[in-house]
Design a protein around this motif. Sequence first.
Motif, PDB file in Angstrom:
ATOM      1  N   THR A  59      -6.866  -3.985 -14.084  1.00  0.00           N
ATOM      2  CA  THR A  59      -5.784  -3.539 -13.217  1.00  0.00           C
ATOM      3  C   THR A  59      -5.579  -4.458 -12.016  1.00  0.00           C
ATOM      4  OG1 THR A  59      -7.357  -2.081 -12.210  1.00  0.00           O
ATOM      5  CG2 THR A  59      -5.796  -1.094 -13.761  1.00  0.00           C
ATOM      6  N   HIS A  83      -4.005  -7.510  -9.930  1.00  0.00           N
ATOM      7  CA  HIS A  83      -2.715  -8.175  -9.861  1.00  0.00           C
ATOM      8  C   HIS A  83      -2.937  -9.655  -9.653  1.00  0.00           C
ATOM      9  CE1 HIS A  83      -2.153  -4.032  -8.938  1.00  0.00           C
ATOM     10  NE2 HIS A  83      -0.887  -4.154  -9.226  1.00  0.00           N
ATOM     11  N   ILE A 133       2.642  -6.422  -5.416  1.00  0.00           N
ATOM     12  CA  ILE A 133       1.475  -5.970  -4.665  1.00  0.00           C
ATOM     13  C   ILE A 133       1.224  -6.815  -3.417  1.00  0.00           C
ATOM     14  CG2 ILE A 133      -0.403  -7.227  -5.866  1.00  0.00           C
ATOM     15  CD1 ILE A 133      -0.516  -3.502  -5.212  1.00  0.00           C
ATOM     16  N   ARG A 134       1.423  -8.127  -3.557  1.00  0.00           N
ATOM     17  CA  ARG A 134       1.324  -8.997  -2.384  1.00  0.00           C
ATOM     18  C   ARG A 134       2.531  -9.922  -2.382  1.00  0.00           C
ATOM     19  NH1 ARG A 134      -3.681  -7.848  -4.019  1.00  0.00           N
ATOM     20  NH2 ARG A 134      -3.398  -9.157  -5.828  1.00  0.00           N
ATOM     21  N   PHE A 149      -1.549   0.497   2.855  1.00  0.00           N
ATOM     22  CA  PHE A 149      -1.198  -0.904   2.622  1.00  0.00           C
ATOM     23  C   PHE A 149      -0.434  -1.106   1.313  1.00  0.00           C
ATOM     24  CE2 PHE A 149      -5.515   0.043   1.168  1.00  0.00           C
ATOM     25  CZ  PHE A 149      -5.391  -0.239  -0.188  1.00  0.00           C
ATOM     26  N   GLY A 161      -5.016   3.215 -15.799  1.00  0.00           N
ATOM     27  CA  GLY A 161      -4.212   3.983 -14.852  1.00  0.00           C
ATOM     28  C   GLY A 161      -4.505   3.457 -13.462  1.00  0.00           C
ATOM     29  N   GLN A 162      -3.635   3.743 -12.508  1.00  0.00           N
ATOM     30  CA  GLN A 162      -3.920   3.315 -11.130  1.00  0.00           C
ATOM     31  C   GLN A 162      -5.146   4.039 -10.612  1.00  0.00           C
ATOM     32  OE1 GLN A 162      -2.433   0.869  -9.922  1.00  0.00           O
ATOM     33  NE2 GLN A 162      -0.658   0.743 -11.272  1.00  0.00           N
ATOM     34  N   THR A 191      -8.414   1.987 -13.190  1.00  0.00           N
ATOM     35  CA  THR A 191      -9.317   1.800 -12.085  1.00  0.00           C
ATOM     36  C   THR A 191      -9.842   3.144 -11.599  1.00  0.00           C
ATOM     37  OG1 THR A 191      -8.188  -0.195 -11.333  1.00  0.00           O
ATOM     38  CG2 THR A 191      -9.429   0.964  -9.693  1.00  0.00           C
ATOM     39  N   GLN A 239     -12.095  -1.543  -0.592  1.00  0.00           N
ATOM     40  CA  GLN A 239     -11.091  -2.110   0.327  1.00  0.00           C
ATOM     41  C   GLN A 239     -11.669  -2.522   1.676  1.00  0.00           C
ATOM     42  OE1 GLN A 239      -8.758  -2.563  -1.579  1.00  0.00           O
ATOM     43  NE2 GLN A 239      -8.286  -0.769  -2.808  1.00  0.00           N
ATOM     44  N   ASP A 258     -12.621  -4.067  -5.221  1.00  0.00           N
ATOM     45  CA  ASP A 258     -11.489  -4.757  -4.603  1.00  0.00           C
ATOM     46  C   ASP A 258     -11.728  -4.673  -3.102  1.00  0.00           C
ATOM     47  OD1 ASP A 258     -10.213  -5.005  -7.053  1.00  0.00           O
ATOM     48  OD2 ASP A 258      -8.737  -3.433  -6.660  1.00  0.00           O
ATOM     49  N   ILE A 285     -10.080  -5.891   0.852  1.00  0.00           N
ATOM     50  CA  ILE A 285      -8.988  -6.502   1.616  1.00  0.00           C
ATOM     51  C   ILE A 285      -9.536  -7.014   2.949  1.00  0.00           C
ATOM     52  CG2 ILE A 285      -6.780  -6.070   2.781  1.00  0.00           C
ATOM     53  CD1 ILE A 285      -6.153  -3.970   0.671  1.00  0.00           C
ATOM     54  N   PHE A 312      -8.900 -10.053  -1.423  1.00  0.00           N
ATOM     55  CA  PHE A 312      -7.564 -10.452  -1.001  1.00  0.00           C
ATOM     56  C   PHE A 312      -7.448 -10.468   0.521  1.00  0.00           C
ATOM     57  CE2 PHE A 312      -7.561  -7.445  -4.564  1.00  0.00           C
ATOM     58  CZ  PHE A 312      -7.152  -8.270  -5.593  1.00  0.00           C
ATOM     59  N   ALA A 313      -6.569 -11.352   1.024  1.00  0.00           N
ATOM     60  CA  ALA A 313      -6.187 -11.266   2.436  1.00  0.00           C
ATOM     61  C   ALA A 313      -5.062 -10.232   2.521  1.00  0.00           C
ATOM     62  CB  ALA A 313      -5.689 -12.623   2.913  1.00  0.00           C
ATOM     63  N   SER A 356      -1.748  -8.440   2.965  1.00  0.00           N
ATOM     64  CA  SER A 356      -0.362  -8.920   2.905  1.00  0.00           C
ATOM     65  C   SER A 356       0.546  -7.729   3.212  1.00  0.00           C
ATOM     66  CB  SER A 356      -0.114  -9.467   1.491  1.00  0.00           C
ATOM     67  OG  SER A 356       1.253  -9.606   1.213  1.00  0.00           O
ATOM     68  N   ARG A 358       3.391  -5.249   3.205  1.00  0.00           N
ATOM     69  CA  ARG A 358       4.447  -4.949   2.239  1.00  0.00           C
ATOM     70  C   ARG A 358       5.490  -4.046   2.867  1.00  0.00           C
ATOM     71  NH1 ARG A 358       5.143  -8.318   0.474  1.00  0.00           N
ATOM     72  NH2 ARG A 358       6.018  -7.821  -1.543  1.00  0.00           N
TER      73      ARG A 358
HETATM   74  N1  SAH Z   1      -5.601   1.742  -7.865  1.00  0.00           N
HETATM   75  C1  SAH Z   1      -5.044   0.484  -8.179  1.00  0.00           C
HETATM   76  C2  SAH Z   1      -4.902  -0.450  -7.064  1.00  0.00           C
HETATM   77  C3  SAH Z   1      -3.752  -1.297  -7.328  1.00  0.00           C
HETATM   78  S1  SAH Z   1      -3.586  -2.596  -6.308  1.00  0.00           S
HETATM   79  C4  SAH Z   1      -5.694  -0.149  -9.345  1.00  0.00           C
HETATM   80  O1  SAH Z   1      -5.542   0.332 -10.417  1.00  0.00           O
HETATM   81  O2  SAH Z   1      -6.353  -1.197  -9.229  1.00  0.00           O
HETATM   82  C5  SAH Z   1      -4.971  -3.648  -6.702  1.00  0.00           C
HETATM   83  C6  SAH Z   1      -5.634  -4.134  -5.466  1.00  0.00           C
HETATM   84  O3  SAH Z   1      -4.755  -4.958  -4.723  1.00  0.00           O
HETATM   85  C7  SAH Z   1      -6.018  -3.029  -4.492  1.00  0.00           C
HETATM   86  O4  SAH Z   1      -7.188  -2.374  -4.847  1.00  0.00           O
HETATM   87  C8  SAH Z   1      -6.134  -3.782  -3.197  1.00  0.00           C
HETATM   88  O5  SAH Z   1      -7.422  -4.320  -3.010  1.00  0.00           O
HETATM   89  C9  SAH Z   1      -5.138  -4.934  -3.363  1.00  0.00           C
HETATM   90  N2  SAH Z   1      -3.947  -4.710  -2.537  1.00  0.00           N
HETATM   91  C10 SAH Z   1      -3.051  -3.714  -2.635  1.00  0.00           C
HETATM   92  N3  SAH Z   1      -2.121  -3.826  -1.663  1.00  0.00           N
HETATM   93  C11 SAH Z   1      -2.454  -4.915  -0.938  1.00  0.00           C
HETATM   94  C12 SAH Z   1      -1.894  -5.537   0.205  1.00  0.00           C
HETATM   95  N4  SAH Z   1      -0.824  -5.040   0.797  1.00  0.00           N
HETATM   96  N5  SAH Z   1      -2.493  -6.646   0.681  1.00  0.00           N
HETATM   97  C13 SAH Z   1      -3.602  -7.148   0.087  1.00  0.00           C
HETATM   98  N6  SAH Z   1      -4.173  -6.604  -0.992  1.00  0.00           N
HETATM   99  C14 SAH Z   1      -3.613  -5.492  -1.496  1.00  0.00           C
END
Ligand code: SAH
Length: 487
Positions: free
Chosen positions: A11, A13, A77-78, A190, A227-228, A278, A307, A345, A347, A376-377, A379, A381
């Motif tokens: 899952t 991105h 997502i970013r 986020f 799934g998310q 996830t 996170q 994951d 951030i 990830f840094a 970002s 949205r």
């Molecule tokens: N529950 C989901 C999460 C989707 S987003 C899943 O199935 O994985 C995947 C990951 O992207 C998140 O867990 C988070 O660490 C990262 N992410 C989401 N939004 C972000 C943002 N605005 N900036 C940076 N990383 C982000």
Amino acid sequence: MPVKEIKKNPTQHNGTLTKGSQSEKRSGTKLAYIESYGCQMNFADSEVVASILSGDGYQITESLQEASLVLVNTCSIREKAEQTVRKRLEYFNSIKKNKTEMTVGVLGCMAERLKHQFLEEEKIVDLVVGPDAYKDIPNLLQEVAHDREAVNVLLSKEETYGDIAPIRLNSNGVSAFVSITRGCDNMCTFCVVPFTRGRERSRDPKSILEEIHDLAQKGYKEITLLGQNVDSYLWYGGGLKKDFVKASPLQQKTALRFENLLALVAEAQPKIRIRFSTSNPQDMSLEVLKVMQKYENICNYIHLPVQSGSNSILKKMNRQHTREEYMKLIDSIREIIPDCGISHDMIAGFPTETDQDHQDTLDLMDYVQYDFGFMFAYSERPGTLAARKIEDDVPETVKKKRLSQIIEKQQQHSRIRTQAFVGQTVCVLIEKESKRSNAHWSGRTTQNTVAVFPKKEFQIGDFVEVKITDCTSATLIGEASKISNRV
Ligand code: SAH
Ligand code: F3S
């Protein structure tokens, strides 16, 4: 050497592209090309789209040049993910100029987020379809043919595509993804997903089991339930998760939860590896861990995004757990499934994050010693609560520095984890040829760690016993001895 931290995950991105696999051109057949970005939900959705297109007389092609329909399944997502897609759209348009017939469509999260903007302001696409409207694609293509606006970004309360048999794209014939929920109700501050993919709903277990049965018949050896937020799977006869409170007493009593679904799938297919992704720490239960412990074919691996390791940041992110609760969950995992692989994951640089908050993250990582992670840094949205309410005040340079410290720590932990396998004999499912050598196979252990070894007489799809002799931080290196009785 690719670092494990950026490898593909169900899952995550990560902007990898998927192309169609059936390039055979039959005269008179309409050809469609699909490119996918982002999480594995998107890749799974593209397989649903391929099936819908096939019902409309299309065949999927790997060749962009010969396609009359070009679809790009997008990720929001970013910011970087969106920029990548925009560049691709510009490229598609440059090709389109020299072709008589070519329709370009945007699917997925960017379609949902930017809606009419693509057609009106930018005029770089002909078709815009959100994640819940794929069944409308044949009608929308008719609109395009009549030069009318072709947009459907309606989000649904029911759509799970449970009645569509996906056409597998880019498949190795061994591993497949099966969606079990759509949308997300969590509203992490986020995250754009709740806006682009709508409210959470679960898919009918009957259709999930049928899809898995079909995959097993076709020789697949591993399925990942997608799934998310899989742990909050809840089937009570259809409808949104949030409406469960309004369900009848009987529906409430007989509702099927994730642990029940997992057990059903594991029992129905004892020779197939089951993964899921996830997991959200707030929903992962001891019941799920016990089911994982009970069934050998459920992989000992949990992707458990955290996170941040700081309580104050977790609160601002609207994550529904504290650092301490998360650590307790990790303790339970280690107790119930001692050899469980765990990934995360993370951030770096969420607004207001201080040096101490960042240190808390590094300390949490030391506590868990994750097998690997996706880092990830932050970002910002547009439209998310964080974008509206909290100033993005951590300078880019600080975000980058913290991110590199997190990555460095993860690499140290990954190496400790892989090193612990050296000398062990593990069961590996062979998935493909190693990228670095055509004399080696590549597969994964139950913990989701990649292992490579000389091919010998073994084949893709075999479960083999592999003695691990060496490792890098990302990969186990070994020698396969025989077909395994394990999965
Ligand atoms: N529950 C989901 C999460 C989707 S987003 C899943 O199935 O994985 C995947 C990951 O992207 C998140 O867990 C988070 O660490 C990262 N992410 C989401 N939004 C972000 C943002 N605005 N900036 C940076 N990383 C982000
Ligand atoms: Fe996004 Fe949080 Fe859901 S990260 S997908 S809102 S669990």
